[in-house]
Design an enzyme around this catalytic site. Structure first.
Site, PDB file in Angstrom:
ATOM      1  N   THR A  97       0.862  -1.180   0.000  1.00  0.00           N
ATOM      2  CA  THR A  97       0.000   0.000   0.000  1.00  0.00           C
ATOM      3  C   THR A  97       0.895   1.225   0.000  1.00  0.00           C
ATOM      4  O   THR A  97       1.573   1.509   0.981  1.00  0.00           O
ATOM      5  CB  THR A  97      -0.925   0.012   1.227  1.00  0.00           C
ATOM      6  OG1 THR A  97      -1.726  -1.170   1.219  1.00  0.00           O
ATOM      7  CG2 THR A  97      -1.833   1.229   1.203  1.00  0.00           C
ATOM      8  N   LYS A 172      -7.871   1.036  -2.065  1.00  0.00           N
ATOM      9  CA  LYS A 172      -7.297   0.526  -0.823  1.00  0.00           C
ATOM     10  C   LYS A 172      -7.268   1.598   0.272  1.00  0.00           C
ATOM     11  O   LYS A 172      -7.526   1.308   1.448  1.00  0.00           O
ATOM     12  CB  LYS A 172      -5.883   0.002  -1.074  1.00  0.00           C
ATOM     13  CG  LYS A 172      -5.127  -0.458   0.181  1.00  0.00           C
ATOM     14  CD  LYS A 172      -5.826  -1.611   0.897  1.00  0.00           C
ATOM     15  CE  LYS A 172      -5.128  -1.985   2.197  1.00  0.00           C
ATOM     16  NZ  LYS A 172      -3.809  -2.607   1.999  1.00  0.00           N
ATOM     17  N   LYS A 240       1.158   4.122   8.581  1.00  0.00           N
ATOM     18  CA  LYS A 240       1.752   4.508   7.297  1.00  0.00           C
ATOM     19  C   LYS A 240       0.663   4.794   6.273  1.00  0.00           C
ATOM     20  O   LYS A 240       0.704   5.796   5.541  1.00  0.00           O
ATOM     21  CB  LYS A 240       2.685   3.401   6.814  1.00  0.00           C
ATOM     22  CG  LYS A 240       3.307   3.637   5.442  1.00  0.00           C
ATOM     23  CD  LYS A 240       2.556   2.916   4.322  1.00  0.00           C
ATOM     24  CE  LYS A 240       2.578   1.411   4.520  1.00  0.00           C
ATOM     25  NZ  LYS A 240       1.885   0.714   3.415  1.00  0.00           N
TER      26      LYS A 240
END
Length: 291
Positions: A97, A172, A240
């Protein structure tokens, strides 16, 4: 098709194992050789190699699954990266990701080498990786997606083409907001159950069958109730992802719920002498009791 899998962490170890167990030839590499995922891949029939060059030379599909944007860029574009050793026509599928902008940048850098790129972030945690039931969100050329789809089907159950490069990442990031806010609700529901003298397991059992039901409640709710903070997906990794979201929207799109989840995760990250971020995202509950 010959394949390579780079990154044998909590997710990658199982994903590469499922690929090998499905009969594909898999060269597998991890930056650190003593990780559990390396043994998981080896036991499933993957060929563990010592370098990216050895892994990707003369293979058709190259899968990458590492932590953050600099890690992905180092593995693919770095001095000893895939770009220098993969054959023209090879396809890179990145399961990390990293956000849409980074995915587009990597794809553009690969074009002169005639290497194709699909961004394919996943959802489902270590359970989905182990069982081969991941949701995989894919961006890139649709014909390349169709070529790579049999590979993806060894690792995932819900595989969706989302559009051009970066589109998988876009979906995502929306998914990560939903996951984060689901955990806020789960933690607060568990605390309310405890205050009322109700078994949290009962809340999970009953509410999972109604309008409040979700994958997070069914799988992470029980872990919250039992104080099980072993990582399927680490807090430092969701932080993150939330960082990427906040950098992308800047101040143009207020996301107070996302900011709350980020705040709670950061509280836990600081616990255990700064090692709290290595726990699973369900450890968000610790932000409420600080223990």
């Amino acid at each position: 098709m010959k394949t390579a899998f780079l990154g044998l962490g909590v997710m990658g170890g199982y994903m590469s194992a499922n690929l090998a167990a499905s009969g594909y030839s898999v060269n597998a590499w991890n930056r650190t050789s003593d990780r559990p995922g390396v043994k998981i891949a080896l036991d499933a029939g993957a060929n563990i190699v010592d370098s990216i060059q050895e892994a990707v030379t003369d293979v058709d599909i190259i899968c990458t699954c590492v932590s953050d944007i600099p890690d992905v860029e180092a593995v693919i574009l770095g001095e000893n990266g895939v770009i220098h050793f993969a054959k023209p026509g090879a396809i890179i599928i990145d399961f990390s990701t990293i956000g849409s902008a980074a995915a587009r940048h990597i794809s553009q850098q690969l074009e002169p080498a005639q290497i194709q790129f699909l961004d394919a972030p996943v959802s489902g945690g270590d359970i989905g990786a182990k069982n081969g039931t991941l949701t995989i969100m894919v961006g890139g050329n649709e014909k390349i997606f169709e070529t790579a789809k049999p590979i993806l089907e060894t690792m995932g159950k819900n595989i969706r083409y989302c559009g051009n490069v970066g589109s998988g990442q876009a979906v995502k990031l929306c998914n990560q907001i939903l996951c984060s806010l689901n955990l806020v609700g789960i933690c607060e529901a568990m605390l309310l159950a405890e205050k009322q003298g109700i078994d949290p397991n009962l809340v999970v059992e009953i509410c999972s069958t109604g309008a409040a039901g979700s994958w997070a409640l069914s799988n992470l709710g029980l872990k919250v109730a039992h104080g099980d903070f072993e990582p399927g997906f680490m807090i430092k990794h969701i932080l993150k992802d939330l960082r990427i979201i906040q950098e992308m929207v800047n101040s143009d799109l207020p996301l107070p719920g996302t900011e709350l989840a980020d705040h709670l995760f950061k509280i836990v990250q600081k616990l255990d002498q700064g090692l709290g971020g290595n726990q699973g995202t369900q450890a968000m509950i610790r932000a409420y009791n600080r223990s």
